[in-house]
Design a protein around this motif. Structure first.
Motif, PDB file in Angstrom:
ATOM      1  N   ALA A 160       0.835  -1.238  -0.175  1.00 46.53           N
ATOM      2  CA  ALA A 160       0.091   0.035   0.099  1.00 46.53           C
ATOM      3  C   ALA A 160       0.847   1.322  -0.029  1.00 46.53           C
ATOM      4  N   VAL A 161       0.558   2.257  -0.939  1.00 41.33           N
ATOM      5  CA  VAL A 161       1.382   3.162  -0.984  1.00 41.33           C
ATOM      6  C   VAL A 161       0.669   4.658  -0.303  1.00 41.33           C
ATOM      7  N   VAL A 162       1.558   5.364   0.336  1.00 47.42           N
ATOM      8  CA  VAL A 162       0.914   6.647   0.669  1.00 47.42           C
ATOM      9  C   VAL A 162       2.266   7.582   0.336  1.00 47.42           C
ATOM     10  N   VAL A 163       1.723   8.718  -0.055  1.00 45.46           N
ATOM     11  CA  VAL A 163       3.148   9.776  -0.423  1.00 45.46           C
ATOM     12  C   VAL A 163       3.154  10.679   0.532  1.00 45.46           C
ATOM     13  N   ALA A 164       4.269  11.034   1.111  1.00 43.63           N
ATOM     14  CA  ALA A 164       4.541  12.093   2.029  1.00 43.63           C
ATOM     15  C   ALA A 164       5.458  12.885   1.565  1.00 43.63           C
ATOM     16  N   PRO A 165       5.362  14.157   2.122  1.00 43.11           N
ATOM     17  CA  PRO A 165       6.648  15.079   1.886  1.00 43.11           C
ATOM     18  C   PRO A 165       7.908  14.411   2.076  1.00 43.11           C
ATOM     19  N   ALA A 166       8.958  14.720   1.169  1.00 39.57           N
ATOM     20  CA  ALA A 166      10.185  14.482   1.005  1.00 39.57           C
ATOM     21  C   ALA A 166      10.982  14.615   2.007  1.00 39.57           C
ATOM     22  N   HIS A 167      10.848  15.895   2.520  1.00 29.78           N
ATOM     23  CA  HIS A 167      12.035  16.251   3.373  1.00 29.78           C
ATOM     24  C   HIS A 167      13.398  15.955   2.919  1.00 29.78           C
ATOM     25  N   GLY A 168      13.719  16.157   1.680  1.00 29.13           N
ATOM     26  CA  GLY A 168      15.026  16.151   1.463  1.00 29.13           C
ATOM     27  C   GLY A 168      15.304  14.687   0.664  1.00 29.13           C
ATOM     28  N   ALA A 169      14.782  13.900   1.034  1.00 28.56           N
ATOM     29  CA  ALA A 169      14.569  12.571   0.414  1.00 28.56           C
ATOM     30  C   ALA A 169      14.422  12.468  -1.125  1.00 28.56           C
ATOM     31  N   PRO A 170      15.090  11.712  -1.966  1.00 31.01           N
ATOM     32  CA  PRO A 170      14.894  11.688  -3.313  1.00 31.01           C
ATOM     33  C   PRO A 170      13.457  11.055  -3.342  1.00 31.01           C
ATOM     34  N   ALA A 171      12.829  11.919  -4.482  1.00 27.61           N
ATOM     35  CA  ALA A 171      11.437  11.662  -4.770  1.00 27.61           C
ATOM     36  C   ALA A 171      11.229  10.095  -5.236  1.00 27.61           C
ATOM     37  N   GLY A 172      10.140   9.618  -4.809  1.00 27.06           N
ATOM     38  CA  GLY A 172       9.834   8.242  -5.262  1.00 27.06           C
ATOM     39  C   GLY A 172      10.499   7.048  -4.384  1.00 27.06           C
ATOM     40  N   THR A 173      11.296   7.501  -3.428  1.00 27.29           N
ATOM     41  CA  THR A 173      11.935   6.555  -2.612  1.00 27.29           C
ATOM     42  C   THR A 173      10.971   5.986  -1.732  1.00 27.29           C
ATOM     43  N   VAL A 174      11.309   5.003  -0.977  1.00 28.82           N
ATOM     44  CA  VAL A 174      10.405   4.498   0.281  1.00 28.82           C
ATOM     45  C   VAL A 174      11.075   5.029   1.688  1.00 28.82           C
TER      46      VAL A 174
END
Lengths: 186, 344
Positions: free
Chosen positions: B147-161
């Motif tokens: 299941a996927v939830v999108v959350a603000p990245a806070h610096g992490a590369p987009a699309g990573t878990v």
């Protein structure tokens, strides 16, 4: 899911990339068809839209053939009318029995157009589906009796008799009587 | 009628009528588009085979489970389960491991008795830091659902878990949804309410997890799951051949993999209020704006079949590959196993 997707893919392959002409056709004709369908359905936009969509869907399915026709417009209308006539038995045709009708709607000043429309809508619902089809083709689209007969797949005689019956009926609608007999110029 | 000779010759009355019609028939309140028409046709032809197909699948599965039930316990109550849900099972359950159907639990608190499929316990793999696509793959290979939830990245590369729940190494029943929190693309406005909905897709095993997770706490409470099903988590679960030692403490999800109740699976995780659900229905999540693949997995996890139209005739100007339309709309309550169409 995979099966479904696969089907969707194969379907997409042959159907969804619609020919641009079809989009043009829809854009060009849907307005007129919707208005005609409004008449057919007795002033029911929802049903009218359904009808036009169904008819255009048919047209699309046979678009290769339709696109090269002399009169694709006429074909589309033919499909629409016949679809509508087929629907009679299956769907609620929108006929509402109503005891009271507006008495003299002609003299309502600025609201005249809306009132005329409302009277017309009620009047249409007094007619049978076939009568509405004849009225639409013959008087709204100004087709000849022969054309009307060919679209509806009946004889010219039937067109005449249906038109006569429809007119006779409309004459007895209070709001329309004046307009039709010329008693009051609308 | 008088004057209706040959061509367009009309009587005066007819002319008046013609004039009236042209004047009184209103302009349509909307325009039709070719797209609508073609979509509608495809929808319809889909329906024509979906129903028999689902019915056939349901009959087969019910037949099989009745046989199995009869073999395992002489339970008189023949399951008349949510048919749609069962029907989708073969398509979706990736089961490298033998499934033993037939643990039909008559004592289950569900409003409608339901079939159960027991798959045993598996270990939640480590996927934090992976790209979403890869993470989903790993999770699914482990026998779980992603299941996927999108959350603000806070610096992490987009699309990573960013994180997973339950944590890696946890033992969880097969088909438990693993909630993957994925870094949003920078600059793309993310709704505060996450988009995904964890719930076992086509598993007839709607877990109370679905209910527990969104209900608030980041850590689903075991009590919640316990109360949701009176079935002790051990009972229906066959000891998996693959599984290492079963942990008694169980997973945070900690639920018998086989909760019979159709469950509120469609609530946005972390949303303040879980979406209210009814016994047999699942709320369609919003997937408009998502990437196709993501939208698809979200819908599948919510328990729906997904019909995808990539490259659908599109409104111009939207980003390529994103879903611009879904049908039915978000918020609609549908039977599990219904088909949601997305246009990308």
């Amino acid at each position: 899911v995979h099966v479904i997707e696969h089907q969707a893919n194969s379907r997409r392959g042959d159907q969804v990339p619609e020919p641009p002409e079809f989009a043009d056709f829809v854009q060009r004709r849907s307005n007129a068809m919707l208005r005609a369908a409004w008449l057919l359905t007795g002033g029911d936009w929802a049903l009218a839209e359904d009808l036009v969509q169904t008819a255009l869907g048919e047209v699309w399915r046979h678009w290769d053939r339709v696109a090269v026709m002399d009169a694709p417009d006429a074909y589309a209308h033919k499909v629409m009318v016949n679809t509508f006539l087929r629907w009679r038995g299956r769907r609620w045709t929108g006929e509402v029995a109503s005891a009271e009708l507006p008495h003299n709607v002609i003299d309502t000043g600025g609201f005249r157009r809306v009132d005329t429309r409302e009277v017309l809508r009620r009047a249409l619902r007094e007619l049978t589906a076939r009568q509405r089809a004849v009225i639409m083709l013959r008087y709204f689209e100004d087709r000849t009796e022969a054309q009307t007969a060919s679209i509806m797949g009946c004889s010219v005689g039937t067109v005449k008799s249906q038109a006569a019956k429809a007119l006779a009926r409309l004459r007895h609608i209070p709001g329309l009587a004046d307009v039709l007999t010329g008693g009051t110029t609308a | 009628m008088t004057g209706t000779s040959g061509t367009n010759g009309m009587s005066e009355q007819e002319q008046r009528l013609a004039e009236l019609l042209k004047r009184a028939v209103p302009e349509p309140p909307y325009q039709l588009s070719a797209e609508e028409i073609t979509m509608r046709l495809v929808d319809r032809s889909r329906r024509s085979w979906m129903v028999p197909a689902l019915a056939a699948a349901a009959v087969m599965i019910i037949g099989a489970s009745i046989g199995a039930v009869a073999a395992t316990r002489p339970d008189s109550a023949a399951p008349k389960a949510p048919v749609a849900a069962q029907g989708t099972l073969p398509a979706q359950a990736p089961s490298p491991q033998p499934i033993s159907p037939g643990c039909h639990d008559a004592a289950a608190p569900s409003p409608s008795p339901s079939l159960r499929v027991v798959g045993g316990m598996v270990t939640v793999p480590a996927v934090t830091g992976l790209r979403l696509a890869r993470a989903e793959q790993v999770v699914q290979q482990a026998g779980l659902l992603a299941a996927v939830v999108v959350a603000p990245a806070h610096g992490a590369p987009a699309g990573t878990v960013l994180s997973e729940r339950p944590a890696e190494g946890t033992r969880a029943p097969r088909y438990t949804p693993v909630l993957l929190t994925v870094a949003a693309q920078a600059g793309r406005a993310q709704p505060t309410t996450p988009t995904a909905t964890p719930s076992p897709a086509a598993t007839p095993v709607p877990s109370p997890t679905g209910a527990a997770v969104p209900s608030a706490a980041p850590v689903p409470s075991p009590t919640c799951s316990a109360s949701a099903t009176p079935v002790p988590s051990a009972s229906p679960i066959e000891v998996p051949s693959v599984a290492p030692t079963p942990e008694p403490s169980a997973s945070p999800v900690g639920v018998p993999s086989v909760a019979p109740t159709p469950v509120p699976s469609a609530s946005p995780v972390g949303a303040p209020t879980p979406v209210p659900t009814r016994a047999a229905g699942v709320t369609v999540p919003n997937v408009v704006g998502m990437q196709e693949a993501q939208a698809q997995s979200v819908l599948q996890l919510a328990g729906f079949n997904v019909l995808v139209f990539p490259n659908a005739p599109e409104p111009s100007g939207r980003p390529k590959g994103t879903v611009f339309k879904q049908s039915p709309a978000a918020g609609t309550l549908l039977a599990r196993g219904s088909t949601v169409t997305i246009y990308g």
